[in-house]
Design a protein around this motif. Sequence first.
Motif, PDB file in Angstrom:
ATOM      1  N   SER A 135     -14.271 -15.295  -4.262  1.00  0.00           N
ATOM      2  CA  SER A 135     -13.317 -16.057  -3.647  1.00  0.00           C
ATOM      3  C   SER A 135     -11.911 -15.436  -3.801  1.00  0.00           C
ATOM      4  CB  SER A 135     -13.249 -17.622  -4.166  1.00  0.00           C
ATOM      5  OG  SER A 135     -13.055 -17.341  -5.529  1.00  0.00           O
ATOM      6  N   TYR A 136     -11.720 -14.274  -3.973  1.00  0.00           N
ATOM      7  CA  TYR A 136     -10.526 -13.555  -4.285  1.00  0.00           C
ATOM      8  C   TYR A 136      -9.963 -13.137  -2.762  1.00  0.00           C
ATOM      9  CZ  TYR A 136     -11.741 -13.515  -9.127  1.00  0.00           C
ATOM     10  OH  TYR A 136     -12.134 -13.992 -10.213  1.00  0.00           O
ATOM     11  N   ASP A 137      -9.927 -13.971  -1.756  1.00  0.00           N
ATOM     12  CA  ASP A 137      -9.890 -13.719  -0.346  1.00  0.00           C
ATOM     13  C   ASP A 137      -8.169 -14.154   0.013  1.00  0.00           C
ATOM     14  OD1 ASP A 137     -11.756 -16.255   0.933  1.00  0.00           O
ATOM     15  OD2 ASP A 137     -10.392 -16.351  -0.758  1.00  0.00           O
ATOM     16  N   ILE A 138      -7.286 -13.830  -0.751  1.00  0.00           N
ATOM     17  CA  ILE A 138      -5.912 -14.080  -0.256  1.00  0.00           C
ATOM     18  C   ILE A 138      -4.976 -12.916  -0.637  1.00  0.00           C
ATOM     19  CG2 ILE A 138      -5.252 -14.972  -2.672  1.00  0.00           C
ATOM     20  CD1 ILE A 138      -3.881 -17.468  -1.633  1.00  0.00           C
ATOM     21  N   GLU A 139      -3.736 -12.721   0.418  1.00  0.00           N
ATOM     22  CA  GLU A 139      -2.923 -11.644   0.256  1.00  0.00           C
ATOM     23  C   GLU A 139      -1.434 -11.990   0.627  1.00  0.00           C
ATOM     24  OE1 GLU A 139      -4.287  -8.500   2.450  1.00  0.00           O
ATOM     25  OE2 GLU A 139      -4.922  -9.868   4.219  1.00  0.00           O
ATOM     26  N   ALA A 140      -0.672 -11.434   0.206  1.00  0.00           N
ATOM     27  CA  ALA A 140       0.905 -11.803   0.444  1.00  0.00           C
ATOM     28  C   ALA A 140       1.529 -10.836   1.441  1.00  0.00           C
ATOM     29  CB  ALA A 140       1.780 -12.038  -0.843  1.00  0.00           C
ATOM     30  N   MET A 153      -9.654  -8.397  -4.325  1.00  0.00           N
ATOM     31  CA  MET A 153      -8.525  -7.856  -4.753  1.00  0.00           C
ATOM     32  C   MET A 153      -7.216  -8.711  -3.969  1.00  0.00           C
ATOM     33  SD  MET A 153      -8.233  -4.168  -3.002  1.00  0.00           S
ATOM     34  CE  MET A 153      -9.530  -3.852  -4.119  1.00  0.00           C
ATOM     35  N   HIS A 154      -6.250  -8.785  -4.772  1.00  0.00           N
ATOM     36  CA  HIS A 154      -5.032  -9.346  -4.218  1.00  0.00           C
ATOM     37  C   HIS A 154      -4.084  -8.276  -3.674  1.00  0.00           C
ATOM     38  CE1 HIS A 154      -6.354 -12.830  -6.335  1.00  0.00           C
ATOM     39  NE2 HIS A 154      -6.150 -12.241  -7.456  1.00  0.00           N
ATOM     40  N   ILE A 155      -3.492  -8.332  -2.628  1.00  0.00           N
ATOM     41  CA  ILE A 155      -2.689  -7.280  -2.003  1.00  0.00           C
ATOM     42  C   ILE A 155      -1.453  -7.930  -1.552  1.00  0.00           C
ATOM     43  CG2 ILE A 155      -2.479  -5.508  -0.217  1.00  0.00           C
ATOM     44  CD1 ILE A 155      -5.511  -5.321  -0.043  1.00  0.00           C
ATOM     45  N   ILE A 156      -0.153  -7.465  -1.766  1.00  0.00           N
ATOM     46  CA  ILE A 156       0.972  -7.705  -1.113  1.00  0.00           C
ATOM     47  C   ILE A 156       1.260  -6.671  -0.305  1.00  0.00           C
ATOM     48  CG2 ILE A 156       3.531  -8.221  -1.660  1.00  0.00           C
ATOM     49  CD1 ILE A 156       2.579  -9.212  -4.737  1.00  0.00           C
ATOM     50  N   LYS A 157       1.635  -6.900   0.961  1.00  0.00           N
ATOM     51  CA  LYS A 157       2.088  -5.938   1.769  1.00  0.00           C
ATOM     52  C   LYS A 157       3.449  -5.894   2.390  1.00  0.00           C
ATOM     53  CE  LYS A 157      -2.772  -5.770   3.317  1.00  0.00           C
ATOM     54  NZ  LYS A 157      -3.836  -5.604   4.518  1.00  0.00           N
ATOM     55  N   ASN A 158       4.126  -5.148   2.387  1.00  0.00           N
ATOM     56  CA  ASN A 158       5.521  -4.898   3.140  1.00  0.00           C
ATOM     57  C   ASN A 158       5.164  -4.549   4.780  1.00  0.00           C
ATOM     58  OD1 ASN A 158       7.968  -4.435   4.225  1.00  0.00           O
ATOM     59  ND2 ASN A 158       8.846  -4.300   1.995  1.00  0.00           N
ATOM     60  N   HIS A 188      -1.889 -18.666  -7.276  1.00  0.00           N
ATOM     61  CA  HIS A 188      -0.780 -18.518  -8.349  1.00  0.00           C
ATOM     62  C   HIS A 188      -0.409 -17.007  -8.843  1.00  0.00           C
ATOM     63  CE1 HIS A 188      -4.526 -18.793 -10.572  1.00  0.00           C
ATOM     64  NE2 HIS A 188      -4.100 -18.102 -11.742  1.00  0.00           N
ATOM     65  N   TYR A 189      -1.828 -16.492  -9.047  1.00  0.00           N
ATOM     66  CA  TYR A 189      -1.407 -14.884  -9.312  1.00  0.00           C
ATOM     67  C   TYR A 189      -0.783 -14.169  -8.395  1.00  0.00           C
ATOM     68  CZ  TYR A 189      -2.491 -10.861 -11.980  1.00  0.00           C
ATOM     69  OH  TYR A 189      -2.428  -9.758 -12.950  1.00  0.00           O
ATOM     70  N   VAL A 190      -1.009 -14.413  -6.961  1.00  0.00           N
ATOM     71  CA  VAL A 190      -0.125 -13.636  -5.982  1.00  0.00           C
ATOM     72  C   VAL A 190       1.098 -13.956  -6.006  1.00  0.00           C
ATOM     73  CG1 VAL A 190       0.141 -13.463  -3.542  1.00  0.00           C
ATOM     74  CG2 VAL A 190      -2.406 -13.662  -4.325  1.00  0.00           C
ATOM     75  N   TYR A 225       4.016 -20.251   3.031  1.00  0.00           N
ATOM     76  CA  TYR A 225       5.132 -19.497   3.072  1.00  0.00           C
ATOM     77  C   TYR A 225       5.949 -19.630   1.771  1.00  0.00           C
ATOM     78  CZ  TYR A 225       3.960 -18.810   7.780  1.00  0.00           C
ATOM     79  OH  TYR A 225       3.496 -18.480   9.025  1.00  0.00           O
ATOM     80  N   LEU A 226       6.421 -18.549   1.212  1.00  0.00           N
ATOM     81  CA  LEU A 226       7.199 -18.528  -0.208  1.00  0.00           C
ATOM     82  C   LEU A 226       8.477 -18.014   0.131  1.00  0.00           C
ATOM     83  CD1 LEU A 226       6.855 -19.055  -3.311  1.00  0.00           C
ATOM     84  CD2 LEU A 226       6.614 -16.450  -3.683  1.00  0.00           C
TER      85      LEU A 226
END
Length: 432
Positions: free
Chosen positions: A32-37, A1-6, A78-80, A57-58
């Motif tokens: 391979s869904y091993d990416i998070e922001a 899963m993709h996770i965006i964390k504050n 790209h999805y993140v 870094y975005l």
Amino acid sequence: MHIIKNRCLTLIILIVLLASCSRTSPGTTADSYDIEAFEIYPWLYSIYENRNNVFAYLIVGDDYALLFDTTSGFGLLHYVIKEITDLPVIVVLGHGHYDHAGGVSMMTEFFSSEIWLHEADFPVYQRYIKETRNLNSLDIGRVFDLGGLNVEIIGMEGHTAGSVGALVREHRILFTSDSAGPDIWLFLGESLPVSQYIAMLELTMQLDFDTFFIGHNDVPMPKTDFQKYINVARNTSLEMAHPYRELGSGMMAFRYDEDGASIYFSASINEYNRLQHNSLPAGNLGSIQVELRDNFYYGNGYQALLRYPNLLGGYRLRRGDVFTLKATYIASRDLENELLVGFVDMSRRWRTLSYTQKNIEPPNVVLGPASKAGEEVTSEVTITLVANANDSGILANTLVLETLGRGRHGSANSGLEGPVTINFTEFILTKH
């Protein structure tokens, strides 16, 4: 899963289920869904790919976003990004190595992004990714106007000839990729001499920034660390270095450590042997200093790899071999657990070669107890080989020192106690 964390919150803001993805990048598999922001500031996100422990870094302006590096392409990058912004995204590569440039194909396919790389690194990029038609040549001093934020490209050659940094002047923050940090590789064929690396650091220090971010850790670092990197580079010593990797043609990569920073450089094996152990027989390393570094990304503690050419004198380890290791040492801090030792073959992949007294990985024998800082320990242990090394090279005949610790497996630099230096006054390995 993709996770965006504050990072200012303890709650996970958004969990994106894999099933919600209508498109996938070429070659993407279920594992391979091993990416998070992570939101660092309202205008800045770090994007972490745990497969290779690498960060991009975005930087988000009012009109455009700029992605500095792309990770290596594992996970739906790209999805993140789409979960963060709908703005057009410009891509700037800090250098051409695959672990930072491998996600380019997703950015061109899903965002039609402009890809910018310094021309000196086109051959480096092409070595891994082959295709260079989508690259724009990046000039030092170019400024990308994102709307409310301006990102200036800084020359930071050393790690590679085309390495660059990105400076956000409005916030006095510099992004360095692999150009400057606590671990710098200067032994690669595309790397520049240490003297040019030092000159680059000195010029960069004159810029107006207070904080910088590197490519393998998203912890904000103070500008003052640049002076430490300069000192380490100036003091780099082959006599005090540790072998790191065989390069072929009689050359080897070495690591020099000082003040919590390391520089990796190349030198002749013969010159190293002449300086380091010319008067000692094979197996007797005399007085040496070894730093056990955080290995929680792969393991469960702190680890050092001993690859001294004089350790085995070119001997190839074989099943049934029995060695005695006699050692006297002092640890720089309290050890949370016993100090362990064992042989591994790392010429192709990590493969244990020696017998274990403990049900742990890697298999090792106990060299010493969980000693206190400054406590002298003298020990003599037997190490039995249960497998053959692939060849006689030092990668295939590596001795590992390790102590288990408190940290999070799979998360780099998560150890609570930090690295530990082991000062040996006696280190004698004898084959029976």
